[in-house]
Design a protein around this motif. Structure first.
Motif, short mmCIF file in Angstrom:
data_model
loop_
_atom_site.label_atom_id
_atom_site.label_comp_id
_atom_site.label_asym_id
_atom_site.label_seq_id
_atom_site.Cartn_x
_atom_site.Cartn_y
_atom_site.Cartn_z
N ILE A 1 0.84 -1.20 0.00
CA ILE A 1 0.00 0.00 0.00
C ILE A 1 0.88 1.25 0.00
N GLU A 2 1.93 1.24 0.82
CA GLU A 2 2.84 2.39 0.84
C GLU A 2 3.49 2.58 -0.52
N GLY A 3 3.88 1.47 -1.16
CA GLY A 3 4.45 1.56 -2.51
C GLY A 3 3.45 2.12 -3.50
N ILE A 4 2.21 1.69 -3.39
CA ILE A 4 1.16 2.19 -4.28
C ILE A 4 0.92 3.67 -4.03
N LYS A 5 0.96 4.08 -2.76
CA LYS A 5 0.78 5.50 -2.44
C LYS A 5 1.90 6.33 -3.06
N THR A 6 3.13 5.80 -3.02
CA THR A 6 4.27 6.50 -3.63
C THR A 6 4.05 6.64 -5.13
N VAL A 7 3.65 5.55 -5.77
CA VAL A 7 3.39 5.60 -7.22
C VAL A 7 2.26 6.58 -7.51
N GLU A 8 1.23 6.56 -6.66
CA GLU A 8 0.11 7.48 -6.85
C GLU A 8 0.58 8.93 -6.79
N GLU A 9 1.42 9.26 -5.82
CA GLU A 9 1.94 10.62 -5.71
C GLU A 9 2.78 11.00 -6.93
N GLU A 10 3.59 10.05 -7.41
CA GLU A 10 4.39 10.29 -8.61
C GLU A 10 3.49 10.54 -9.81
N LEU A 11 2.43 9.75 -9.92
CA LEU A 11 1.50 9.94 -11.04
C LEU A 11 0.77 11.27 -10.93
N LYS A 12 0.41 11.65 -9.72
CA LYS A 12 -0.25 12.95 -9.53
C LYS A 12 0.69 14.08 -9.96
#
Length: 147
Positions: free
Chosen positions: A88-99
């Motif tokens: 989940i933390e990894g996905i949150k990081t990817v989400e922030e990068e995508l944002k």
């Protein structure tokens, strides 16, 4: 009253670990209370037939076995949960990068939109100037070739 030999914790429980639901005879387990001097008030599981080949099991020992057998599963669930939290933390990081990528792309689009509008305005002004020159040329009887 049961004899003290029947209530010994080393009695064969027919290989059943944890809380027995049914005995080999197919009957459901009953919960009874010991009335012996060695274990007064101690609860145990037993087949309701009370036949000698249908032995008992102490409730506290059965519960201990249930907990003991469940601990590895709990540890496994805890590890799985930790892995999921890390994912989940990894996905949150990817989400922030995508944002951030979306923000950058949005800014680029805004810039390109301004450039397109300015370019369109320049083209339109050029066309208007050309049309004005053509109309002036025709009005004065001059030719563009003379310029």
């Amino acid at each position: 009253m049961m004899s003290s030999g029947c209530e010994d914790s080393s009695v064969n429980t027919m290989g059943i670990r944890g809380i027995p639901e049914k005995w080999d005879c197919g009957r459901s387990t009953g919960i009874y209370t010991s009335k012996s001097r060695q274990n007064p008030g101690r609860t145990f599981f037993r087949c309701p037939t009370f036949r000698n080949d249908h032995l008992y099991k102490w409730v506290d020992e059965a519960v201990y076995e249930e907990v003991h057998d469940a601990l590895p599963k709990v540890e496994c669930f805890a590890l799985d949960l930790m892995k999921i939290k890390m994912e989940i933390e990894g996905i949150k990081t990817v989400e922030e990068e995508l944002k951030e990528d979306v923000r950058k792309a949005s800014n680029e689009l805004k810039k390109l939109n301004v450039i397109m509008k300015v370019g369109f305005l320049i083209v339109c002004l050029s066309i208007v100037i050309c049309l004005v020159l053509i109309m002036l040329d025709k009005a004065n009887g001059l030719s563009l070739k003379s310029y």
